[in-house]
Design a protein around this motif. Structure first.
Motif: not given
Length: 102
Positions: A62-83, A85-90
């Motif tokens: 996906f596209e994001a403005n910066d790594e901080e926004q990308a991290k927020v987008m990943m962490e807001d994924d319902p599967a991650v947020k609700e535990g 799935m785990t996720a790792e950002l690159f």
């Protein structure tokens, strides 16, 4: 900027019989969100491996403005947020892409 996050199911969900209705609802919200983000042009690609073993994984490019926004987008994924799935950002760069139809 482009990013990728790699998703992995929590160990409890490696066996299909362990899934609950709540788990299924979370995955539905996860998919709906990704679909909406794809339609809006934020998500470039999303998918998963078809194996069910513990080495199975999903990815979201996906596209994001910066790594901080990308991290927020990943962490807001319902599967991650609700535990479920785990996720790792690159940071990521798409080098080649083709239009394709199913």
């Amino acid at each position: 900027m482009e990013f990728i996050y790699v998703l992995k199911l929590i160990p409890r969900l490696h066996k299909e019989e362990s899934w609950t209705g709540e788990d299924e609802g979370i995955v539905k919200r996860h998919f709906t969100r990704l679909k909406e983000m794809t339609e809006s042009g934020v998500v470039i690609l999303a998918g998963r491996t078809l194996n069910e073993e513990e080495n199975a994984f999903g990815i979201v490019v996906f596209e994001a403005n910066d790594e901080e926004q990308a991290k927020v987008m990943m962490e807001d994924d319902p599967a991650v947020k609700e535990g479920i799935m785990t996720a790792e950002l690159f940071p990521y760069r798409v080098a080649l892409i083709t239009e394709r139809t199913k």
